[in-house]
Structure formats: structure tokens, C-alpha cells
Design an enzyme around this catalytic site. Structure first.
Site, PDB file in Angstrom:
ATOM      1  N   SER A 139       0.838  -1.210   0.000  1.00 28.61           N
ATOM      2  CA  SER A 139       0.000   0.000   0.000  1.00 28.61           C
ATOM      3  C   SER A 139       0.869   1.255   0.000  1.00 28.61           C
ATOM      4  O   SER A 139       1.858   1.342   0.728  1.00 28.61           O
ATOM      5  CB  SER A 139      -0.889  -0.029   1.251  1.00 28.61           C
ATOM      6  OG  SER A 139      -1.549   1.202   1.404  1.00 28.61           O
TER       7      SER A 139
ATOM      8  N   ASN B 246      10.428   7.241   5.080  1.00 29.01           N
ATOM      9  CA  ASN B 246       9.398   8.169   4.603  1.00 29.01           C
ATOM     10  C   ASN B 246       8.575   8.694   5.754  1.00 29.01           C
ATOM     11  O   ASN B 246       8.301   7.983   6.720  1.00 29.01           O
ATOM     12  CB  ASN B 246       8.522   7.497   3.527  1.00 29.01           C
ATOM     13  CG  ASN B 246       7.357   6.719   4.112  1.00 29.01           C
ATOM     14  OD1 ASN B 246       6.327   7.289   4.456  1.00 29.01           O
ATOM     15  ND2 ASN B 246       7.532   5.400   4.243  1.00 29.01           N
TER      16      ASN B 246
ATOM     17  N   CYS C 106      -1.476   2.995  13.560  1.00 24.72           N
ATOM     18  CA  CYS C 106      -1.672   4.386  13.981  1.00 24.72           C
ATOM     19  C   CYS C 106      -2.201   4.403  15.410  1.00 24.72           C
ATOM     20  O   CYS C 106      -2.806   3.446  15.868  1.00 24.72           O
ATOM     21  CB  CYS C 106      -2.661   5.083  13.075  1.00 24.72           C
ATOM     22  SG  CYS C 106      -4.322   4.483  13.263  1.00 24.72           S
TER      23      CYS C 106
ATOM     24  N   GLY D 146      11.268  -5.078   1.788  1.00 22.97           N
ATOM     25  CA  GLY D 146      12.551  -5.145   1.100  1.00 22.97           C
ATOM     26  C   GLY D 146      12.625  -6.111  -0.058  1.00 22.97           C
ATOM     27  O   GLY D 146      13.721  -6.390  -0.564  1.00 22.97           O
TER      28      GLY D 146
HETATM   29  C1  FMN Z   1       6.558   6.030   0.436  1.00 22.05           C
HETATM   30  C2  FMN Z   1       5.823   4.940   1.170  1.00 22.05           C
HETATM   31  C3  FMN Z   1       4.447   5.092   1.431  1.00 22.05           C
HETATM   32  C4  FMN Z   1       3.758   4.099   2.126  1.00 22.05           C
HETATM   33  N1  FMN Z   1       2.416   4.252   2.351  1.00 22.05           N
HETATM   34  C5  FMN Z   1       1.730   3.271   3.004  1.00 22.05           C
HETATM   35  C6  FMN Z   1       0.322   3.374   3.194  1.00 22.05           C
HETATM   36  O1  FMN Z   1      -0.338   4.324   2.755  1.00 22.05           O
HETATM   37  N2  FMN Z   1      -0.287   2.364   3.877  1.00 22.05           N
HETATM   38  C7  FMN Z   1       0.376   1.260   4.338  1.00 22.05           C
HETATM   39  O2  FMN Z   1      -0.241   0.378   4.929  1.00 22.05           O
HETATM   40  N3  FMN Z   1       1.710   1.121   4.133  1.00 22.05           N
HETATM   41  C8  FMN Z   1       2.385   2.096   3.483  1.00 22.05           C
HETATM   42  N4  FMN Z   1       3.731   1.940   3.255  1.00 22.05           N
HETATM   43  C9  FMN Z   1       4.411   0.702   3.702  1.00 22.05           C
HETATM   44  C10 FMN Z   1       4.550  -0.311   2.561  1.00 22.05           C
HETATM   45  O3  FMN Z   1       3.295  -0.717   2.038  1.00 22.05           O
HETATM   46  C11 FMN Z   1       5.326  -1.571   3.040  1.00 22.05           C
HETATM   47  O4  FMN Z   1       4.589  -2.176   4.083  1.00 22.05           O
HETATM   48  C12 FMN Z   1       6.719  -1.251   3.569  1.00 22.05           C
HETATM   49  O5  FMN Z   1       7.310  -0.189   2.838  1.00 22.05           O
HETATM   50  C13 FMN Z   1       7.660  -2.476   3.533  1.00 22.05           C
HETATM   51  O6  FMN Z   1       7.842  -2.947   2.214  1.00 22.05           O
HETATM   52  P1  FMN Z   1       9.081  -2.480   1.267  1.00 22.05           P
HETATM   53  O7  FMN Z   1      10.324  -2.589   2.085  1.00 22.05           O
HETATM   54  O8  FMN Z   1       9.034  -3.413   0.088  1.00 22.05           O
HETATM   55  O9  FMN Z   1       8.793  -1.041   0.871  1.00 22.05           O
HETATM   56  C14 FMN Z   1       4.444   2.930   2.572  1.00 22.05           C
HETATM   57  C15 FMN Z   1       5.828   2.793   2.307  1.00 22.05           C
HETATM   58  C16 FMN Z   1       6.514   3.765   1.608  1.00 22.05           C
HETATM   59  C17 FMN Z   1       7.981   3.579   1.327  1.00 22.05           C
END
Ligand code: FMN
Length: 287
Positions: A17, A69, A130, A243
Site C-alpha cells: 500500500s 518516509n 496508527c 525489502g
Molecule cells: C513512500 C511509502 C508510502 C507508504 N504508504 C503506506 C500506506 O499508505 N499504507 C500502508 O499500509 N503502508 C504504506 N507503506 C508501507 C509499505 O506498504 C510496506 O509495508 C513497507 O514499505 C515495507 O515494504 P518495502 O520494504 O518493500 O517497501 C508505505 C511505504 C513507503 C515507502
């Protein structure tokens, strides 16, 4: 084919997401996006009841192996999403998962009921990372808080509910068990880990929100361990992420017990990462 809570998917690769803006991508790439859509189901950015501006800039910091972020969930709010984003998202060629977050159980219940009224929505994901304004506790960090939230919203929709777990919990497996007992149909993990960066010129916090969420390859080992622990603790399906940047990474999460995987930060580096990871998963596993 992959089945997630009774929903048939052409494969196991989802987006995390908030990490792939399908509406902006459609504007940029047109129908080519629909012909080669990178994911087997699409997860919306998290929506809240009221519209949100998000955190003040700067909102991103690049670490040696990923991002921090502090976006702060900017979104159009429930009504704006239903009126303006949902009609565009239903044109995607894959099942739609809508991610919702409430700052109280009542808000969460309203979101789930209103989103659940839309048959175009295949599943609903609860982002519980949250604070609950009623208790001050982060809902997803505490098994009892998570159970109360899931019990409250479960009767409000017919769609399967995915509870997205936070890694910032003492025992994510205990939270997953509580979610399952309260009626969750699946869990997804991990959300981002809490972190911060200092502006090298001032030694003050770089991010407008002071702290942020760490994601990308830096969190992969932590995510893999938590996915294994959670998958061993529950009988419901697990969506693993954190990741994932290659088919080999995705294969590790599936071997650790995940039914599906999600690609997040890697899509910022390579918007077609989902397609590449699917192709690598189908091919021989590199050694
Ligand atoms: C820029 C950004 C925005 C994100 N926005 C959301 C969000 O709106 N809702 C949510 O549940 N997770 C959000 N996440 C978390 C990601 O969905 C994911 O759980 C997390 O980044 C770990 O995966 P990754 O390492 O592949 O990015 C966000 C992550 C990033 C980097």
C-alpha cells in the site's frame, strides 16, 4: 493461480500500500499499464475518513539500503476516494484491495462499512499502524487493541479482511493470533519500522514529521523473520513484504510461509519491478 481468502489471483505478487500510484501510472503510460499490469492484485494507498494533507516536507530520506518516509497518509478522505479514485481503480485488470485506517474504532467501522458496500472491492486491508485517539495506544502494536478493532469491524462488510501488522510491536505473532481470533481473514506484514535521519548541516531531524518509516532492503531480514514467526502462529494466509527486490527475495518469503508477497520500495526504483519479480519467480531460482 494463487488463492487469497477465496479470491482468485493470477499470481502471488501484490504491491505494498502507498508505493505504487496506479492512477498516476495510467496517466503516464496509458492502456499499456493495463496490458502489462505489474501486480496480481492492487492495494490502494491507505485512506482515512477525513481528507489529510500529510506531513510537511521533506518527506523522504534515502538510506544506504532503502528509504525513510514521513508521507503522513495524504489522501482525499473516504468520500473523495469513493467518488474520484475508486472509478479509476476498478478499471485495473486485477482484484482491488482497499486499505483503510481509522483513528478510532468508530472511524474504522465507518470506513469498512462504506468501502464494503462497493462490490468492486475484493478485499479490505486494515492499516492498524496508527495511534487510537481514545487510548493513545498504537492499535496494531497491542494484541488486545487489535482484537477490539477487528471484532468491531468484522461484521460491517462481506469482503475478507486483511490486517496489516506493524513490525513496531513486541510480539507480532501474538498480534497476528489476536487478529485471527477476532475474525481477520489474512494478515500482511511488515509495515515500515520507525526510524529517523538528521540533516548533516544542522544535526536537526531531516524529515518534516521528525521520524519516519524505514523500508527497502534494509528491513528484509527483519521482515523475513517476522513473516516466518507469524505464519507459524496462524492458520490464515499471510502476505509477506519488506525489502523484496527480486524473485529470489520473493521466493524466500513464500518459503517462510507467505501465500502472497508484496513489492514496495523497489517499485520506486523500478516501476515494473512487479513484472520482473513475477518472471524471476517463475524461472529457475538463482543460487
Ligand atoms: C513512500 C511509502 C508510502 C507508504 N504508504 C503506506 C500506506 O499508505 N499504507 C500502508 O499500509 N503502508 C504504506 N507503506 C508501507 C509499505 O506498504 C510496506 O509495508 C513497507 O514499505 C515495507 O515494504 P518495502 O520494504 O518493500 O517497501 C508505505 C511505504 C513507503 C515507502
Amino acid at each position: 493461480m494463487t488463492e487469497l481468502c477465496g479470491v482468485q489471483l493470477a499470481g502471488p505478487v501484490l504491491n505494498g500500500s502507498g508505493t505504487f500510484d496506479a492512477i498516476a501510472a495510467r496517466r503516464a503510460f496509458g492502456d499499456a499499464l493495463l496490458e502489462r499490469f505489474p501486480f496480481h492484485a492492487f492495494v490502494s494507498k491507505t485512506i482515512t475518513l477525513a481528507p489529510r494533507e500529510g506531513n510537511p516536507p521533506p518527506r523522504l530520506w534515502e538510506t544506504p539500503a532503502g528509504l525513510i518516509n514521513s508521507i503522513g497518509l495524504p489522501n482525499k478522505g473516504l468520500e473523495g476516494f469513493l467518488e474520484r479514485d475508486l472509478p479509476e481503480l476498478v478499471e485495473l485488470p486485477v482484484p482491488l484491495i482497499v486499505s483503510v485506517m481509522g483513528f478510532s474504532r468508530e472511524e474504522l467501522a465507518t470506513l469498512v462499512r462504506r468501502v464494503g458496500e462497493r462490490d468492486e472491492v475484493a478485499l479490505i486491508e486494515l492499516n492498524v499502524s496508527c495511534p487510537n485517539v481514545e487510548t493513545g495506544l498504537v492499535m496494531g502494536a497491542d494484541p488486545a487493541e487489535t482484537a477490539l478493532a477487528v471484532e468491531r469491524v468484522r461484521p460491517r462488510c462481506d469482503q475478507p479482511l486483511i490486517v496489516k501488522l506493524t513490525p513496531n510491536a513486541t510480539d507480532p505473532a501474538a498480534v497476528a493470533r489476536a487478529a485471527e481470533q477476532a475474525g481477520a481473514d489474512a494478515v500482511s506484514l511488515i509495515n515500515t519500522l520507525k526510524g529517523m535521519a538528521l540533516d548533516p548541516r544542522t544535526s536537526q531531524p531531516w524529515l518534516g514529521g521528525t521520524t519516519g518509516g524505514v523500508s527497502g532492503p534494509a528491513v528484509r531480514a527483519i521482515a523475513l523473520e517476522q513473516v516466518r514467526a507469524v505464519a507459524a502462529a496462524v492458520a490464515i494466509p499471510v502476505v509477506g513484504m519488506g525489502g523484496i527486490a527480486s524473485g529470489a527475495d520473493a521466493a524466500d518469503f513464500l518459503a517462510a510461509g507467505a501465500t502472497c508477497v508484496a513489492v514496495g520500495t523497489e517499485s520506486f526504483r523500478d516501476p515494473s519491478a512487479g513484472l520482473r519479480i513475477t518472471a524471476e519467480l517463475a524461472g529457475p531460482v538463482p543460487v
